[in-house]
Write a protein that holds these residues in place. Structure first.
Motif, PDB file in Angstrom:
ATOM      1  N   ALA A  30      48.928  67.742 -14.507  1.00  0.00           N
ATOM      2  CA  ALA A  30      47.658  68.618 -14.531  1.00  0.00           C
ATOM      3  C   ALA A  30      48.110  70.075 -14.346  1.00  0.00           C
ATOM      4  O   ALA A  30      48.100  71.188 -15.011  1.00  0.00           O
ATOM      5  CB  ALA A  30      46.533  68.172 -14.042  1.00  0.00           C
ATOM      6  N   SER A  31      48.760  70.085 -13.082  1.00  0.00           N
ATOM      7  CA  SER A  31      49.161  71.366 -12.592  1.00  0.00           C
ATOM      8  C   SER A  31      50.248  71.963 -13.412  1.00  0.00           C
ATOM      9  O   SER A  31      50.498  73.207 -13.818  1.00  0.00           O
ATOM     10  CB  SER A  31      49.691  71.472 -11.064  1.00  0.00           C
ATOM     11  N   ASP A  32      51.330  71.286 -13.913  1.00  0.00           N
ATOM     12  CA  ASP A  32      52.580  71.568 -14.814  1.00  0.00           C
ATOM     13  C   ASP A  32      51.975  72.174 -16.087  1.00  0.00           C
ATOM     14  O   ASP A  32      52.475  72.939 -16.504  1.00  0.00           O
ATOM     15  CB  ASP A  32      53.431  70.402 -14.739  1.00  0.00           C
ATOM     16  N   ARG A  33      50.972  71.363 -16.436  1.00  0.00           N
ATOM     17  CA  ARG A  33      50.437  71.849 -17.836  1.00  0.00           C
ATOM     18  C   ARG A  33      49.842  73.250 -17.731  1.00  0.00           C
ATOM     19  O   ARG A  33      49.615  74.148 -18.700  1.00  0.00           O
ATOM     20  CB  ARG A  33      49.174  70.902 -18.336  1.00  0.00           C
ATOM     21  N   SER A  34      49.115  73.582 -16.695  1.00  0.00           N
ATOM     22  CA  SER A  34      48.086  74.712 -16.482  1.00  0.00           C
ATOM     23  C   SER A  34      49.161  75.694 -16.156  1.00  0.00           C
ATOM     24  O   SER A  34      49.208  77.037 -16.986  1.00  0.00           O
ATOM     25  CB  SER A  34      47.469  74.370 -15.014  1.00  0.00           C
ATOM     26  N   ALA A  35      50.423  75.674 -15.324  1.00  0.00           N
ATOM     27  CA  ALA A  35      51.410  76.493 -15.487  1.00  0.00           C
ATOM     28  C   ALA A  35      52.096  77.014 -16.622  1.00  0.00           C
ATOM     29  O   ALA A  35      52.328  77.908 -17.091  1.00  0.00           O
ATOM     30  CB  ALA A  35      52.479  76.155 -14.262  1.00  0.00           C
ATOM     31  N   GLN A  36      52.239  75.838 -17.388  1.00  0.00           N
ATOM     32  CA  GLN A  36      52.875  76.227 -18.741  1.00  0.00           C
ATOM     33  C   GLN A  36      52.006  76.964 -19.745  1.00  0.00           C
ATOM     34  O   GLN A  36      52.673  77.753 -20.391  1.00  0.00           O
ATOM     35  CB  GLN A  36      53.264  74.750 -19.189  1.00  0.00           C
ATOM     36  N   ASP A  37      50.770  76.587 -19.849  1.00  0.00           N
ATOM     37  CA  ASP A  37      49.966  77.353 -20.754  1.00  0.00           C
ATOM     38  C   ASP A  37      49.843  78.901 -20.372  1.00  0.00           C
ATOM     39  O   ASP A  37      49.797  79.554 -21.078  1.00  0.00           O
ATOM     40  CB  ASP A  37      48.480  76.586 -20.410  1.00  0.00           C
ATOM     41  N   THR A  38      49.780  79.005 -19.003  1.00  0.00           N
ATOM     42  CA  THR A  38      49.999  80.490 -18.501  1.00  0.00           C
ATOM     43  C   THR A  38      51.120  81.150 -19.017  1.00  0.00           C
ATOM     44  O   THR A  38      50.997  82.303 -19.684  1.00  0.00           O
ATOM     45  CB  THR A  38      50.034  80.452 -17.110  1.00  0.00           C
ATOM     46  N   LYS A  39      52.417  80.527 -18.834  1.00  0.00           N
ATOM     47  CA  LYS A  39      53.682  81.006 -19.126  1.00  0.00           C
ATOM     48  C   LYS A  39      53.657  81.320 -20.957  1.00  0.00           C
ATOM     49  O   LYS A  39      53.934  82.288 -21.424  1.00  0.00           O
ATOM     50  CB  LYS A  39      54.813  80.259 -18.983  1.00  0.00           C
ATOM     51  N   ARG A  40      53.154  80.307 -21.541  1.00  0.00           N
ATOM     52  CA  ARG A  40      53.138  80.221 -23.097  1.00  0.00           C
ATOM     53  C   ARG A  40      52.325  81.181 -23.618  1.00  0.00           C
ATOM     54  O   ARG A  40      52.530  82.021 -24.612  1.00  0.00           O
ATOM     55  CB  ARG A  40      52.808  78.830 -23.500  1.00  0.00           C
ATOM     56  N   GLU A  41      50.961  81.511 -23.209  1.00  0.00           N
ATOM     57  CA  GLU A  41      50.095  82.488 -24.095  1.00  0.00           C
ATOM     58  C   GLU A  41      50.230  83.894 -23.433  1.00  0.00           C
ATOM     59  O   GLU A  41      49.514  84.568 -23.923  1.00  0.00           O
ATOM     60  CB  GLU A  41      48.663  81.781 -23.694  1.00  0.00           C
ATOM     61  N   SER A  42      50.930  84.217 -22.271  1.00  0.00           N
ATOM     62  CA  SER A  42      51.052  85.434 -22.043  1.00  0.00           C
ATOM     63  C   SER A  42      51.786  86.381 -22.820  1.00  0.00           C
ATOM     64  O   SER A  42      52.679  85.787 -23.188  1.00  0.00           O
ATOM     65  CB  SER A  42      51.731  85.381 -20.377  1.00  0.00           C
ATOM     66  N   ASP A  43      51.636  87.506 -22.780  1.00  0.00           N
ATOM     67  CA  ASP A  43      52.392  88.492 -23.474  1.00  0.00           C
ATOM     68  C   ASP A  43      53.516  88.858 -22.561  1.00  0.00           C
ATOM     69  O   ASP A  43      54.627  89.559 -23.013  1.00  0.00           O
ATOM     70  CB  ASP A  43      51.592  89.747 -23.923  1.00  0.00           C
ATOM     71  N   GLN A  44      53.397  88.864 -21.191  1.00  0.00           N
ATOM     72  CA  GLN A  44      54.556  89.191 -20.426  1.00  0.00           C
ATOM     73  C   GLN A  44      55.421  88.030 -20.045  1.00  0.00           C
ATOM     74  O   GLN A  44      55.198  86.886 -20.521  1.00  0.00           O
ATOM     75  CB  GLN A  44      53.836  89.557 -19.003  1.00  0.00           C
ATOM     76  N   ILE A  45      56.547  88.321 -19.427  1.00  0.00           N
ATOM     77  CA  ILE A  45      57.377  87.332 -18.718  1.00  0.00           C
ATOM     78  C   ILE A  45      56.875  86.870 -17.642  1.00  0.00           C
ATOM     79  O   ILE A  45      56.953  87.707 -16.654  1.00  0.00           O
ATOM     80  CB  ILE A  45      58.869  87.669 -18.847  1.00  0.00           C
ATOM     81  N   VAL A  46      56.432  85.636 -17.457  1.00  0.00           N
ATOM     82  CA  VAL A  46      55.637  85.239 -16.235  1.00  0.00           C
ATOM     83  C   VAL A  46      55.828  83.661 -15.968  1.00  0.00           C
ATOM     84  O   VAL A  46      55.996  82.953 -16.634  1.00  0.00           O
ATOM     85  CB  VAL A  46      54.052  85.568 -16.006  1.00  0.00           C
ATOM     86  N   ASP A  47      55.909  83.426 -14.639  1.00  0.00           N
ATOM     87  CA  ASP A  47      55.842  82.212 -14.309  1.00  0.00           C
ATOM     88  C   ASP A  47      54.898  81.764 -13.149  1.00  0.00           C
ATOM     89  O   ASP A  47      54.735  82.721 -12.422  1.00  0.00           O
ATOM     90  CB  ASP A  47      57.292  81.682 -13.541  1.00  0.00           C
ATOM     91  N   SER A  48      54.482  80.645 -13.197  1.00  0.00           N
ATOM     92  CA  SER A  48      53.107  80.371 -12.325  1.00  0.00           C
ATOM     93  C   SER A  48      53.463  79.134 -11.681  1.00  0.00           C
ATOM     94  O   SER A  48      54.004  78.057 -11.958  1.00  0.00           O
ATOM     95  CB  SER A  48      51.873  80.149 -13.168  1.00  0.00           C
ATOM     96  N   VAL A  49      52.698  79.219 -10.422  1.00  0.00           N
ATOM     97  CA  VAL A  49      52.637  77.841  -9.353  1.00  0.00           C
ATOM     98  C   VAL A  49      51.042  77.690  -9.310  1.00  0.00           C
ATOM     99  O   VAL A  49      50.524  78.569  -8.940  1.00  0.00           O
ATOM    100  CB  VAL A  49      53.394  77.806  -8.225  1.00  0.00           C
ATOM    101  N   VAL A  50      50.406  76.589  -9.853  1.00  0.00           N
ATOM    102  CA  VAL A  50      49.021  76.569  -9.449  1.00  0.00           C
ATOM    103  C   VAL A  50      48.879  75.539  -8.303  1.00  0.00           C
ATOM    104  O   VAL A  50      49.842  74.900  -7.444  1.00  0.00           O
ATOM    105  CB  VAL A  50      48.522  75.859 -10.851  1.00  0.00           C
TER     106      VAL A  50
END
Length: 888
Positions: free
Chosen positions: A56-76
């Motif tokens: 679930a957390s990996d999906r949330s982090a991937q969704d943030t990266k995929r939909e962002s206009d910036q180059i971003v990585d996330s940890v939830v």
């Protein structure tokens, strides 16, 4: 007043475009902070604060990266809790391009660099946050238990506060918006540390709820944490090598003191062994009150308090091989030594008449950071306004006291050919008080306080126009203060009458250096008693004829800064269909201005007395940014970004203070004219998404840096005398470029029990260079590893989930200042650490978990440019955790 007029002017401009902007239906409400990535419709988030699992957390982090206009990585949040992460810095080590710096004493993560650069901006929900009089907050000071998500922005956009060279790390605490109903969560954990042989507690929890009030929801969430840890680190260090021409007669002319180059031999200046023990405690409390009417209104109040106390006891014994002490100076026994094949570098040998020092130094820390903020969001048709006002105050204090005793060893044997250097004090009993004499007592205290008051207003107007999706503009004003006072004084006790003998103030150290892993002798010696120094320091001063109020405040250590910042930006959000492809992104321009006032003291060039000095200056920077994302297919995204960034110097490096030594005609000080780094940076990535979670990507980045800092010593004419003044200056350009690769997938297509498997891997390669005008050579940037990678294997099926991770970074230069006879830098060897964790869900709301950090009990080491010139060896704690998490 000018800042208020700015805000009023921006609001007036918003009203002027409202007639155009309100045409059409109201858009879907956006809940992201400025600069945050949008969330795709229907994408799962961590709704309830319940353990949802790694996937679930990996999906949330991937969704943030995929939909962002910036180059971003996330940890939830769940990602942070799944491995033994004590703080935000450790949670980020699995993000591509992130290198973790570990605290020398605790072994914990203390800071990060992004793509090799540690000049990063830290923010809390888009607001600046810092520690003491610094520019940023050490991410190791933010406990992971309070965090909901961490975003690492590698390409900035105009609505964010000015990004550092490496990027921006934005920490978001948990929010009532995450809750669907009443939620309470408690986590209790016991942590065993092997080297310190101690068990410590860690507790965290939160409670929150939402209520229907009028046409909206009122939410409250409070979270807290208490953490304690004992630590121990063992270290063996060899100081830089010196060119000794008075150590042994190698030329055969019968003399050793005639500075004959034929007598040269490169010998370590000191060999030191050290035990470091201590305790840290941390308390943290965070909360938010939020009222929200969907599509109309949101108001909120945030708060965070983080307090960090620590004590450190360091005991070391140092063989001084290049210093005259107690009437003795080391020499090499003729014929009793060997050298490396270069016929210069010392290898093995016996030294005679070696002075040694046994020192205990204590460090007591007390740090806190608190931040409060209120804000609003208003929605009217296609128009949206957001405002936020915040205050942050941080106090950082550190008191150090130390006492040194010493003696003379008739002989000292050293062998640098072994895996770990071997040494042996000969002809002296290190556990006999009669071998020691009083040497020196000293203390320092550098309390520093920082505060910032800031406000921002952002207006967004949505448009139904070709290409232009929305226009956003806004302003930010801030007032920052940074103050430091303190003292720093030491007094020699050699020959000073005393009412206490050295034997009455010393005790034995532990006797298990490096936990007995290496073949070492003399792993115990007598040291000044830590508790005596901590609790009876005034009595020790009196025993040596010194006043209890020693020392006085040192004006040359004090400075005071007042800094006013103003920023305004405009940013166009674009969206365009190109056949079956979709182009999104933003193009923006930000202007940031700074006005600085500073005061401090300098040594007067004629009398040597203290004289005040005042600094007043202003400057500004235009910062364009472009972020584009071309969605070739729904699963294939190509990104490109350009931006100009600045990284402002630390206040201590801007300090107007300066000291002069009239005997040596040398001096040192800060540089009030030091300007920010500037960089043009370029990014490009290709991302392919094939599952949730599942993606692979590759990226290239480049940074052209102007005005990179360099420490120089240059002549300055003062009162008719020429002094060599050492300070930081804006020097030559530097370049950083490289590429990243990342992969993540859950293998749920496999049969049976294998469907629980998953993997994550990332690799980063970095090139860097700058020209060192002092040494007239090209060299890499310090602290930067050319290669680093992390690999994680996961398993999640039913009630059980587990994870094992390996994080590795290649060796890197710690500093690029001259390191001994050959003026070569000190290098940290390549280093990798294994971590693992496992969780079992006993019931729907209760889980037990276990974790281990540094599974292989890895030690670190350093050397001076060439592998056969050892520098340091250190061993940090291996930790084992066991805990329970309950959610209601």
């Amino acid at each position: 007043m000018r800042g208020v007029r700015w805000l009023i002017g921006t609001a007036a401009l918003a009203i002027a475009v409202q007639a155009q902007a309100q045409q059409g239906a109201a858009p879907q409400e956006r809940q992201t902070e400025p600069g945050a990535a949008a969330t795709p419709d229907g994408a799962p988030r961590d709704g309830d604060i319940i353990v949802l699992g790694t996937r679930a957390s990996d999906r949330s982090a991937q969704d943030t990266k995929r939909e962002s206009d910036q180059i971003v990585d996330s940890v939830v949040a769940e990602d942070i809790g799944a491995l033994p992460d004590f703080n935000v810095a450790e949670s980020l080590q699995r993000v591509p391009g992130i290198a973790l710096d570990r605290n020398e004493f605790t072994g914990e993560g203390s800071g990060v660099s992004v793509r090799g650069l540690n000049q990063i901006t830290t923010s809390l929900a888009g607001r600046s946050i810092f520690s003491g009089a610094g520019r940023s907050l050490n991410l190791g000071e933010i406990p992971a238990g309070l965090v909901g998500r961490v975003d690492v922005y590698k390409s900035p956009q105009a609505d964010q506060i000015e990004s550092g060279l490496g990027g921006t790390v934005d920490v978001k605490l948990r929010s009532p918006a995450d809750l669907k109903k009443f939620t309470a969560s408690v986590t209790a954990r016991g942590i065993y540390r092997r080297l310190s042989d101690s068990v410590n507690p860690s507790f965290s929890g939160l409670i929150g709820n939402n209520w229907r009030v009028g046409g909206g929801k009122l939410g409250v969430l409070i979270s807290g944490l208490y953490d304690k840890r004992d630590f121990r680190t063992d270290r063996l260090a060899i100081d830089p090598y010196a060119d000794r021409r008075n150590l042994v007669d190698r030329s055969g002319d019968g003399r050793t003191n005639n500075n004959n180059a034929a007598d040269s031999i490169y010998v370590p200046t000191t060999l030191t062994t050290r035990y470091s023990l201590g305790t840290f405690e941390r308390w943290a409390l965070g909360g938010r009150i939020q009222y929200k009417e969907a599509g109309k209104l949101e108001i909120y109040a945030d708060g965070l308090y983080n307090k960090y106390n620590g004590t450190q006891d360091h005991s070391f014994i140092a063989a001084r091989l290049n210093t005259a002490l107690y009437g003795a100076r080391a020499t090499l026994a003729p014929g009793a030594y060997t050298v490396r094949p270069d016929n210069l570098t010392f290898e093995t040998g016996t030294f005679r008449n070696v002075p040694f020092q046994s020192t205990t130094y204590l460090v007591d820390e007390s740090n806190y950071v608190w931040q409060g903020a209120v804000g609003f969001k208003l929605y009217s048709g296609r128009l949206r306004a957001e405002g936020d006002a915040s205050i942050i105050r941080s106090n950082k204090g550190e008191v150090r006291r130390d006492l040194t005793t010493g003696g003379i060893a008739p002989s000292f044997y050293m062998d640098l050919t072994r895996k770990t250097p071997f040494y042996d004090y000969q002809g002296v009993d290190l556990l006999n008080p009669a071998a020691y004499r009083a040497d020196r007592i000293s203390t320092y205290h550098y309390p520093n306080v920082g505060e910032e008051r800031a406000g921002r207003l952002d207006i967004t107007a949505d448009f139904d126009l070709p290409i232009l999706e929305a226009l956003q503009w806004g302003v930010r004003i801030s007032r920052r203060t940074a103050d430091r006072t303190g003292y720093d004084e030491g007094v020699s006790l050699i020959g000073r009458p005393a009412t206490r003998t050295p034997g009455s103030i010393i005790e034995a150290t532990p006797d298990d250096l490096f936990a007995g892993q290496f073949d070492l002798t003399d792993t115990a010696w007598l040291r000044p008693q830590p508790e005596l120094i901590r609790n009876q320091f005034g009595e020790l001063l009196q025993a040596y004829g010194l006043p209890e109020d020693f020392p006085p405040i040192e004006p040359l250590l004090a400075y005071s800064f007042r800094e006013q910042g103003r920023a305004a930006y405009v940013m166009a959000k674009i969206r365009q269909e190109i056949g079956s492809m979709r182009l999104t992104g933003n193009v923006g321009l930000r202007y940031s201005s700074i006005k600085q006032n500073a005061n401090g003291y300098r040594t007067a060039p004629t009398t040597g007395a203290f004289e005040p000095v005042l600094i007043d200056r202003s400057y500004g920077n235009w910062l364009p940014s472009i972020n584009l994302a071309l969605r070739v297919t729904p699963d294939l995204v190509v990104r490109g970004a350009y931006s100009k960034v600045v990284s402002r110097p630390a206040f201590v490096d801007l300090s107007p203070t300066r000291t002069l030594d009239y005997d040596t005609l040398e001096g040192s000080g800060g540089n009030p004219e030091l300007m920010p780094y500037k960089a043009n940076q370029y990014d490009a990535t290709v991302e392919w998404y094939f599952g949730r979670p599942g993606f692979v990507y590759a990226g290239y980045f480049k940074k052209d840096i102007d005005g990179y800092y360099q420490r120089v010593s240059r002549p300055e004419l003062i009162a008719g005398q020429t002094f060599q003044i050492e300070q930081l200056v804006n020097a030559d350009a530097a370049k950083v470029d490289g590429f990243e690769f990342g992969y993540q997938q859950q293998y749920d297509f496999l049969p049976g029990l294998l469907r629980g498997l998953g993997a994550r891997f990332s690799f980063t390669h970095i090139n860097s260079s700058r020209y060192n005008s002092v040494l007239q050579r090209s060299e890499p940037l310090s602290g930067l590893s050319r290669n680093l990678y992390n690999a994680t294997g996961t398993y999640e099926l039913g009630k059980f989930r587990a994870r094992i991770a390996y994080n590795w970074r290649e060796g890197y230069p710690i500093n690029l200042n001259p390191g001994g006879a050959l003026a070569l830098p000190r290098i940290r060897r390549s280093f990798g650490i294994w971590d693992a964790s496992a969780t079992y869900q006993l019931r729907k709301n209760i889980a037990i978990f276990a974790d281990v950090s540094n599974i292989t009990n890895q030690r670190g080491s350093e050397y001076y440019s060439v592998q056969d010139r050892p520098g340091a060896f250190f061993l940090s704690d291996q930790t084992f955790g066991l805990g329970v998490r309950a959610n209601f």
